[in-house]
Design a protein around this motif. Structure first.
Motif, PDB file in Angstrom:
ATOM      1  N   ILE A   1       0.861  -1.163  -0.108  1.00  0.00           N
ATOM      2  CA  ILE A   1      -0.045  -0.011   0.005  1.00  0.00           C
ATOM      3  C   ILE A   1       0.793   1.179   0.068  1.00  0.00           C
ATOM      4  O   ILE A   1       1.769   1.337   0.853  1.00  0.00           O
ATOM      5  N   ASP A   2       0.615   2.214  -0.753  1.00  0.00           N
ATOM      6  CA  ASP A   2       1.317   3.298  -0.995  1.00  0.00           C
ATOM      7  C   ASP A   2       1.078   4.185   0.179  1.00  0.00           C
ATOM      8  O   ASP A   2      -0.062   4.488   0.439  1.00  0.00           O
ATOM      9  N   PRO A   3       2.159   4.804   0.854  1.00  0.00           N
ATOM     10  CA  PRO A   3       1.816   5.593   2.133  1.00  0.00           C
ATOM     11  C   PRO A   3       1.231   6.927   1.876  1.00  0.00           C
ATOM     12  O   PRO A   3       0.462   7.333   2.559  1.00  0.00           O
TER      13      PRO A   3
ATOM     14  N   ILE B   1      -2.552   6.528   2.431  1.00  0.00           N
ATOM     15  CA  ILE B   1      -3.108   6.645   3.723  1.00  0.00           C
ATOM     16  C   ILE B   1      -2.887   8.122   4.092  1.00  0.00           C
ATOM     17  O   ILE B   1      -3.866   8.723   4.658  1.00  0.00           O
ATOM     18  N   ASN B   2      -1.972   8.823   3.688  1.00  0.00           N
ATOM     19  CA  ASN B   2      -1.625  10.431   4.068  1.00  0.00           C
ATOM     20  C   ASN B   2      -2.754  11.081   3.530  1.00  0.00           C
ATOM     21  O   ASN B   2      -3.273  11.774   4.309  1.00  0.00           O
TER      22      ASN B   2
ATOM     23  N   PHE C   1      -8.395   3.080   8.331  1.00  0.00           N
ATOM     24  CA  PHE C   1      -8.296   1.604   8.391  1.00  0.00           C
ATOM     25  C   PHE C   1      -9.312   0.820   7.572  1.00  0.00           C
ATOM     26  O   PHE C   1      -9.225   0.211   6.694  1.00  0.00           O
ATOM     27  N   ILE C   2     -10.763   1.407   7.902  1.00  0.00           N
ATOM     28  CA  ILE C   2     -11.889   0.504   7.370  1.00  0.00           C
ATOM     29  C   ILE C   2     -12.090   0.938   5.710  1.00  0.00           C
ATOM     30  O   ILE C   2     -12.510   0.134   5.164  1.00  0.00           O
ATOM     31  N   ARG C   3     -11.803   2.296   5.411  1.00  0.00           N
ATOM     32  CA  ARG C   3     -12.004   2.623   4.086  1.00  0.00           C
ATOM     33  C   ARG C   3     -10.866   2.723   3.096  1.00  0.00           C
ATOM     34  O   ARG C   3     -10.985   2.700   1.941  1.00  0.00           O
ATOM     35  N   VAL C   4      -9.638   2.523   3.814  1.00  0.00           N
ATOM     36  CA  VAL C   4      -8.539   2.542   2.937  1.00  0.00           C
ATOM     37  C   VAL C   4      -7.611   1.240   3.029  1.00  0.00           C
ATOM     38  O   VAL C   4      -7.418   0.310   2.215  1.00  0.00           O
ATOM     39  N   THR C   5      -6.974   1.035   4.192  1.00  0.00           N
ATOM     40  CA  THR C   5      -6.085  -0.064   4.333  1.00  0.00           C
ATOM     41  C   THR C   5      -6.880  -1.227   4.177  1.00  0.00           C
ATOM     42  O   THR C   5      -6.301  -2.264   3.565  1.00  0.00           O
TER      43      THR C   5
END
Lengths: 270, 256
Positions: free
Chosen positions: A163-165, A168-169, A182-186
């Motif tokens: 996963i490209d940080p 997340i950022n 967490f729920i919607r991306v990771t």
């Protein structure tokens, strides 16, 4: 022309040692001793003894897969965030136990779990109630989780590190809190790893006969035990093959599921 | 606080993964033959190990089969990768699908399918049948670790070698081969490990006169495992551990 020739040895190998043997399982499964066509061997799964074995196998392997997933996901997240720049180091820790024979490692759990074993001595010392799970389904689940946990951790760890940080950022910049991120991306981005992990744990857990023999005290028969006995003791290959066909249907279902969710095979680690 | 929780969690999982291994190492020094009792420290099992011809034979079979099957699987797998790479997309997908079967299928099904094949072919169950079975389940691991390297290759370099007068053989060994070598090596190691740890497929494809460590342990389970076995697996484990630490300390960056 030259390159076409190169594929011949492998094509031959696939045909001789993968496809023809599988075809033979199917052939034995749908014929009887005289070679006549029959569905009896497959329908034999419906008898009380066999369906009970299948049902216990499904139940125990589903529980083990779930426990593996719940244990592995947080672990994979911690490992992925640890900035271990040696990717191989993480893999190593989980591969290393494989160099000690897996039968012996599973046997060692007998010593640990026994009534007066190591774990109970520790529990007694801490004034906690004793753990009496040896020769029960719980011990089999423990054995499955122990043996197959690495196969859950590694694919999830792999998909998390990919996963490209910045993604997340970006979610955080746009105002998502840790939980939302967490729920919607990771979590969605790690689905291929989860699916591949589930496949790699569920199939061996469903079909094992060794773990139940070593930790279940030969009282609990899984479908793998039944098939193994048909081949090595009873010698009824037709029945054994018929039951294997039933197993293969589950495996096939599992493979299709993983093919749908994991198109690029990116969850594959090994 | 959160960091402490993380550390505790990792530690617990590590204890879970390595507790049986520590147990086996401890048992290898246990003077009592029983698994459940500690009878004092001894090195006698280590001495007996080298006199126990049965265990040494099983060890030799295990290592020989692991090496040969990994080696042959690596050769077949490497050639297969070159061939797969030059295939049309549809054929490639089909062949890779077939390749993955032994890896995704249940080991027990692979085991009995090969057993049926060897019976129908009228082969004698023994070293050769185990070897063939191990090669079969090793090939997918080899292909899986070489394929990603293959995809990264720039085909122009190979063609350039041909333009400069190299034969196909020469072009492969001096251009393609060095690039995919890391994949080949990790595939070989993976195959070796898988073969070494296999029990189920060996169980179905072995004959009465031959044993690998796994099958020997399985037959000993009911009678009680000989402590020499603990000694042997401790030695194997520690050897691998030391080798891996040495390899990991060398600064050269390698990727799996």
């Amino acid at each position: 022309m030259n390159k076409k020739m190169l594929s011949l040895p492998y094509l031959f190998w696939c045909a001789a040692f993968i496809l023809i043997p599988l075809f033979m399982v199917v052939y034995y499964g749908i014929t009887d001793k005289t070679g006549a066509f029959t569905l009896e061997n497959i329908c034999a799964i419906a008898t009380a003894e066999h369906s009970k074995a299948l049902w216990i196998s499904i139940l125990l392997s589903l529980i083990s897969t779930l426990i593996c997933l719940l244990l592995a996901y947080p672990l994979a997240m911690i490992l992925a965030h640890m900035n271990v720049n040696q990717h191989s180091f993480v893999v190593l820790i989980f591969i290393l136990p494989m160099w000690m024979n897996f039968l012996l490692r599973t046997m060692a759990w007998q010593t640990l779990l026994e009534k007066s074993g190591v774990i109970n001595s520790v529990l007694e010392f801490l004034h906690l109630p004793a753990l009496n799970i040896i020769n029960t389904p719980s011990a089999i689940i423990l054995g499955m989780v122990y043996n197959f946990l690495p196969f859950m951790v590694l694919p999830i760890y792999n998909s998390l590190t990919k996963i490209d940080p910045n993604v997340i950022n970006a979610a955080k910049d746009l105002g998502a809190n840790g939980f939302d991120t967490f729920i919607r991306v990771t979590l969605p981005l790690s689905v291929p790893g989860i699916i591949s992990g589930i496949t790699m744990v569920f199939v061996p857990a469903l079909t094992t006969f060794v773990i139940s023999t070593l930790l279940g005290g030969s009282k609990i028969l899984l479908i793998g035990n039944v098939i193994e006995q048909e081949f090595t003791q009873t010698g009824n290959w037709h029945l054994g093959s018929g039951l294997s066909i039933v197993l293969m249907i589950f495996i096939l279902f599992n493979m299709i599921l993983s093919a749908i969710f994991d198109k690029d095979g990116e969850g594959n680690t090994l | 606080m959160r960091n402490a929780a993380k550390k505790i969690y990792i530690t617990l999982i590590f204890i879970f993964l390595y507790a049986p291994i520590v147990t086996l190492i401890v048992l290898s020094f246990n003077a009592s033959k029983s698994r459940a009792k500690w009878g004092g420290f001894t090195l006698k099992w280590y001495q007996n190990l080298f006199k126990n011809q049965d265990i040494l034979n099983a060890l030799w079979n295990t290592l020989l089969i692991a090496f040969l099957s990994a080696f042959i699987a690596t050769v077949i797998g490497t050639i297969a990768c070159i061939a797969i790479q030059s295939m049309k997309k549809r054929n490639r997908t089909i062949l890779i699908g077939i390749t993955n079967i032994p890896m995704l299928n249940a080991e027990i099904v692979t085991g009995i399918s090969l057993m049926l094949l060897f019976i129908v072919l009228g082969m004698n169950f023994g070293f050769l049948t185990i070897l063939l079975a191990h090669i079969t389940f090793n090939i997918p691991y080899v292909i899986l670790s070489i394929m990603p390297r293959m995809k990264q290759l720039n085909p122009s370099t190979y063609e350039a070698a041909l333009d400069l007068g190299a034969s196909h053989m020469k072009a492969f060994f001096s251009v393609t081969f060095p690039d995919i070598l890391p994949g080949i090596l990790s595939g070989f190691l993976m195959a070796f490990t898988m073969s070494l740890d296999d029990f189920i497929i060996t169980h179905f494809t072995k004959g009465p006169g031959i044993d690998t460590l796994s099958t020997k342990i399985y037959t000993e389970v009911k009678k009680g495992i000989k402590p020499e076995m603990y000694a042997l697996s401790t030695l194997i484990f520690l050897t691998v551990l030391v080798l891996l630490i040495l390899v990991n300390r060398s600064p050269k960056e390698k990727d799996v």
